[in-house]
Design an enzyme around this catalytic site. Structure first.
Site, mmCIF file in Angstrom:
data_model
loop_
_atom_site.group_PDB
_atom_site.id
_atom_site.type_symbol
_atom_site.label_atom_id
_atom_site.label_comp_id
_atom_site.label_asym_id
_atom_site.label_seq_id
_atom_site.Cartn_x
_atom_site.Cartn_y
_atom_site.Cartn_z
ATOM 1 N N LEU A 37 0.864 -1.222 0.006
ATOM 2 C CA LEU A 37 0.192 0.142 0.145
ATOM 3 C C LEU A 37 0.865 1.195 -0.069
ATOM 4 O O LEU A 37 0.647 2.151 0.943
ATOM 5 C CB LEU A 37 -0.904 0.040 1.034
ATOM 6 N N THR A 38 1.936 1.302 -0.895
ATOM 7 C CA THR A 38 2.476 2.561 -1.278
ATOM 8 C C THR A 38 1.493 3.627 -1.658
ATOM 9 O O THR A 38 0.243 3.271 -1.687
ATOM 10 C CB THR A 38 3.658 2.425 -2.319
ATOM 11 N N SER A 91 6.514 1.940 -10.329
ATOM 12 C CA SER A 91 6.180 1.806 -11.774
ATOM 13 C C SER A 91 6.152 3.131 -12.634
ATOM 14 O O SER A 91 5.786 2.875 -13.746
ATOM 15 C CB SER A 91 5.066 1.246 -11.845
ATOM 16 N N THR A 131 8.359 -5.339 -18.234
ATOM 17 C CA THR A 131 7.697 -4.276 -19.425
ATOM 18 C C THR A 131 8.687 -4.439 -20.689
ATOM 19 O O THR A 131 9.904 -4.705 -20.504
ATOM 20 C CB THR A 131 7.902 -2.826 -18.527
ATOM 21 N N LYS A 159 13.542 -2.527 -13.802
ATOM 22 C CA LYS A 159 12.828 -3.673 -14.234
ATOM 23 C C LYS A 159 13.761 -4.556 -14.730
ATOM 24 O O LYS A 159 13.574 -5.760 -14.641
ATOM 25 C CB LYS A 159 11.656 -3.039 -15.114
ATOM 26 N N ASN A 184 2.115 -0.252 -22.908
ATOM 27 C CA ASN A 184 1.471 0.669 -21.909
ATOM 28 C C ASN A 184 -0.148 0.133 -21.790
ATOM 29 O O ASN A 184 -0.669 0.029 -22.860
ATOM 30 C CB ASN A 184 1.210 2.059 -22.846
HETATM 31 P P1 NAD Z 1 0.949 0.384 -9.796
HETATM 32 O O1 NAD Z 1 1.980 1.536 -9.513
HETATM 33 O O2 NAD Z 1 -0.248 0.845 -10.186
HETATM 34 O O3 NAD Z 1 0.828 -0.750 -8.599
HETATM 35 C C1 NAD Z 1 2.064 -1.327 -8.114
HETATM 36 C C2 NAD Z 1 1.428 -1.730 -6.880
HETATM 37 O O4 NAD Z 1 2.465 -2.424 -5.942
HETATM 38 C C3 NAD Z 1 0.910 -0.777 -5.665
HETATM 39 O O5 NAD Z 1 -0.494 -1.314 -5.119
HETATM 40 C C4 NAD Z 1 1.800 -0.665 -4.596
HETATM 41 O O6 NAD Z 1 1.168 -0.678 -3.468
HETATM 42 C C5 NAD Z 1 2.422 -2.021 -4.836
HETATM 43 N N1 NAD Z 1 3.816 -2.184 -4.164
HETATM 44 C C6 NAD Z 1 4.850 -1.269 -4.587
HETATM 45 N N2 NAD Z 1 5.999 -1.444 -4.019
HETATM 46 C C7 NAD Z 1 5.528 -2.567 -3.293
HETATM 47 C C8 NAD Z 1 6.540 -3.499 -2.478
HETATM 48 N N3 NAD Z 1 7.726 -3.210 -2.143
HETATM 49 N N4 NAD Z 1 5.810 -4.502 -1.805
HETATM 50 C C9 NAD Z 1 4.755 -4.761 -2.194
HETATM 51 N N5 NAD Z 1 3.908 -4.097 -2.837
HETATM 52 C C10 NAD Z 1 4.528 -3.088 -3.201
HETATM 53 O O7 NAD Z 1 1.404 -0.291 -11.250
HETATM 54 P P2 NAD Z 1 1.011 -1.069 -12.440
HETATM 55 O O8 NAD Z 1 0.851 -0.051 -13.546
HETATM 56 O O9 NAD Z 1 -0.310 -1.766 -11.997
HETATM 57 O O10 NAD Z 1 2.028 -2.081 -12.728
HETATM 58 C C11 NAD Z 1 2.156 -3.327 -12.125
HETATM 59 C C12 NAD Z 1 3.227 -4.110 -12.845
HETATM 60 O O11 NAD Z 1 3.258 -4.124 -14.346
HETATM 61 C C13 NAD Z 1 4.636 -3.513 -12.431
HETATM 62 O O12 NAD Z 1 5.551 -4.583 -12.054
HETATM 63 C C14 NAD Z 1 4.940 -2.552 -13.716
HETATM 64 O O13 NAD Z 1 6.437 -2.562 -13.979
HETATM 65 C C15 NAD Z 1 4.556 -3.586 -14.655
HETATM 66 N N6 NAD Z 1 3.785 -3.152 -16.071
HETATM 67 C C16 NAD Z 1 3.074 -2.011 -15.996
HETATM 68 C C17 NAD Z 1 2.565 -1.307 -17.201
HETATM 69 C C18 NAD Z 1 1.811 -0.194 -17.212
HETATM 70 O O14 NAD Z 1 1.488 0.365 -18.477
HETATM 71 N N7 NAD Z 1 1.265 0.291 -16.097
HETATM 72 C C19 NAD Z 1 2.963 -2.021 -18.419
HETATM 73 C C20 NAD Z 1 3.776 -3.241 -18.451
HETATM 74 C C21 NAD Z 1 4.187 -3.786 -17.244
HETATM 75 O O1 DAU Z 2 5.789 0.489 -21.540
HETATM 76 C C1 DAU Z 2 5.318 -0.113 -20.370
HETATM 77 C C2 DAU Z 2 5.342 1.105 -19.384
HETATM 78 O O2 DAU Z 2 4.391 1.872 -19.653
HETATM 79 C C3 DAU Z 2 5.153 0.635 -18.083
HETATM 80 O O3 DAU Z 2 6.309 -0.234 -17.634
HETATM 81 C C4 DAU Z 2 5.194 1.457 -17.189
HETATM 82 O O4 DAU Z 2 4.924 1.255 -15.573
HETATM 83 C C5 DAU Z 2 4.091 2.731 -17.382
HETATM 84 O O5 DAU Z 2 4.137 3.684 -16.520
HETATM 85 C C6 DAU Z 2 4.239 3.009 -19.012
HETATM 86 O O6 DAU Z 2 5.333 3.739 -18.880
HETATM 87 P P1 DAU Z 2 5.380 5.343 -19.932
HETATM 88 O O7 DAU Z 2 6.645 6.276 -19.296
HETATM 89 O O8 DAU Z 2 5.408 4.991 -21.160
HETATM 90 O O9 DAU Z 2 3.917 5.799 -19.282
HETATM 91 P P2 DAU Z 2 3.262 7.431 -18.821
HETATM 92 O O10 DAU Z 2 1.684 7.078 -18.848
HETATM 93 O O11 DAU Z 2 4.059 7.824 -17.830
HETATM 94 O O12 DAU Z 2 3.608 8.187 -20.385
HETATM 95 C C7 DAU Z 2 3.042 7.872 -21.425
HETATM 96 C C8 DAU Z 2 3.586 8.799 -22.475
HETATM 97 O O13 DAU Z 2 3.078 10.047 -22.169
HETATM 98 C C9 DAU Z 2 5.102 9.098 -22.327
HETATM 99 O O14 DAU Z 2 5.657 9.185 -23.709
HETATM 100 C C10 DAU Z 2 5.207 10.341 -21.555
HETATM 101 C C11 DAU Z 2 4.219 10.936 -22.140
HETATM 102 N N1 DAU Z 2 3.327 11.895 -20.830
HETATM 103 C C12 DAU Z 2 3.311 11.345 -19.761
HETATM 104 C C13 DAU Z 2 2.564 12.157 -18.713
HETATM 105 C C14 DAU Z 2 2.462 11.589 -17.519
HETATM 106 C C15 DAU Z 2 3.143 13.323 -21.219
HETATM 107 O O15 DAU Z 2 3.221 13.795 -22.521
HETATM 108 N N2 DAU Z 2 2.772 14.066 -20.272
HETATM 109 C C16 DAU Z 2 2.139 13.583 -19.000
HETATM 110 O O16 DAU Z 2 2.030 14.367 -18.173
#
Ligand code: NAD
Ligand code: DAU
Length: 348
Positions: A37-38, A91, A131, A159, A184
């Site tokens: 629960l960060t 993340s 990722t 990662k 993404n």
């Molecule tokens: P998020 O930030 O929404 O959620 C992360 C969760 O992990 C949170 O509930 C947080 O409380 C928990 N957490 C953080 N540190 C922790 C710790 N030390 N121990 C236990 N819990 C912890 O992230 P998300 O977007 O749901 O991404 C989940 C996973 O998928 C990540 O590993 C991320 O790298 C990967 N991923 C994300 C995306 C994306 O677009 N969001 C795409 C590809 C891969």
């Molecule tokens: O590709 C997978 C990854 O996608 C995951 O591993 C990450 O956890 C996830 O956060 C995401 O990374 P990005 O950096 O691509 O996502 P983000 O939503 O932060 O940004 C998407 C694109 O939009 C990137 O090119 C930056 C741009 N951006 C983002 C924000 C937050 C903006 O232009 N303005 C913004 O305010």
């Protein structure tokens, strides 16, 4: 046969949706969440599953960090876990520019603790959710699973570090681990720091949205349930020690995404503020992965981008209490002010 799946990071965006996926699609299985629960994890994100009488008996929550081996091993023993699926991570790329240290603790050391516990308790499988960013950026063509690992931000490097732990534990100890690398994600319950929920929640309040540079970076947008289905397929049918790309061939520029959001919300172009790129040289221009290896296991994306983007926007419109509770928190506002203050000025 009934299985117990430990979902680490299950109170976050993708982890919680994976819990929903299991509860809907694997009726015999139980879900145990371990989540620290960060700032990114919230109990309100899993409340629907805990309060629904149809699923409440099949889901259990434990607070705790994946770096804490006493907690991790204790939960595995108490709940007789069969599989671990690891979503727990720091993340967000922008946060990793400001505070890279916490990323190494969770995304590298935490993965080691989970691998060690998988070996110690003879678990059937551990799937590490990684990722597409570990490959770095690609101007043309697509990354395959054999492409070099060349991360460019502190987040993607951490990662990649987690993935190297997986690789080494498979080779050294025969630990039954696998890795996925997805593009993404978008969908319900995404923390409003990432592009789509950040822009949607600001536009709803007629606040300006900060588009980095010209907005011509390209991301491969994957609906979160397609990602969850891919993870589930790899967990059950993937080959131990292998990595699998997950992509939808849904490439769009950030500008295209921004225009789609303006259209869906009926907001004017004047709310878009192009700002100097805060990621600078670390801003990857384009991500694109080839997912043929996973498609060969029978997976394919099942959702249409335009429809699911519209559903996602509607979810934020209909679930304002979920995100307003987050955006009202001092830590959320402090991050926005610290990261965007100098660019947005009076538009903050
Ligand atoms: P998020 O930030 O929404 O959620 C992360 C969760 O992990 C949170 O509930 C947080 O409380 C928990 N957490 C953080 N540190 C922790 C710790 N030390 N121990 C236990 N819990 C912890 O992230 P998300 O977007 O749901 O991404 C989940 C996973 O998928 C990540 O590993 C991320 O790298 C990967 N991923 C994300 C995306 C994306 O677009 N969001 C795409 C590809 C891969
Ligand atoms: O590709 C997978 C990854 O996608 C995951 O591993 C990450 O956890 C996830 O956060 C995401 O990374 P990005 O950096 O691509 O996502 P983000 O939503 O932060 O940004 C998407 C694109 O939009 C990137 O090119 C930056 C741009 N951006 C983002 C924000 C937050 C903006 O232009 N303005 C913004 O305010």
């Amino acid at each position: 046969m009934s299985k117990t799946v430990l979902v680490t990071g299950g109170a976050g965006f993708i982890g919680s949706n994976y819990c929903r996926y299991i509860l809907q699609n694997r009726p015999d299985d139980r879900v145990v969440i371990l989540d620290a629960l960060t700032y990114a994890g919230n109990l309100s994100t899993i409340a629907d599953m805990q309060s629904n009488p149809a699923t409440a008996g099949r889901i259990k929550f434990y607070p705790g960090k994946i770096q804490d081996e006493v907690v991790v091993n204790g939960v595995i023993e108490a709940e007789k876990v069969d599989y671990i699926v690891n979503f727990a991570a720091e993340s967000h790329n922008d946060k990793s520019i400001l505070e890279p240290g916490s990323f190494i603790q969770t995304d590298v050391y935490g993965v080691f603790v989970l691998l060690d516990a998988t070996k110690r308790h003879n678990l059937e499988r551990m799937l590490h959710v990684s990722t597409d960013e570990v490959y770095g950026t690609i101007d043309n063509g697509q990354f395959t699973e054999n492409s070099p690992i060349e991360p460019n931000t502190p987040y993607s490097a951490s990662k990649a570090g987690g993935e190297m732990q997986v690789r080494a534990h498979v080779i050294t100890y025969g630990t039954p681990a696998l890795t996925t690398r997805c593009g993404n994600n978008y969908g319900a319950y995404q923390y409003p720091e990432k592009l789509i929920p950040f822009f949607v929640t600001r536009l709803m309040d007629d606040k300006k949205v900060p588009l980095y540079g010209a907005g011509n970076q390209v991301r491969d947008w994957v609906y979160v349930f397609d990602h969850c289905a891919g993870i589930d397929r790899v967990l059950h049918d993937g080959k131990i020690g292998e990595a699998y790309n997950i992509g939808s061939e849904g490439e769009r520029t950030n500008l295209e995404i921004t225009h789609a959001l303006l259209r869906l919300l009926g907001k004017p172009e004047s709310l878009v503020k192009h700002i100097p790129d805060p990621r600078g040289g670390a801003h990857d221009k384009r991500y694109s992965v080839n997912a043929d290896k996973l498609r060969a296991l029978g997976w394919k994306p099942a959702h249409n981008f335009e429809e699911t983007l519209e559903q996602t926007v509607r979810w934020y419109v209909d679930n304002q209490s979920w995100w307003r509770e987050i955006t009202a928190k001092p830590d959320y506002q402090a991050f926005i002010a610290r990261f965007y203050g100098k660019y947005l000025g009076e538009d903050l």
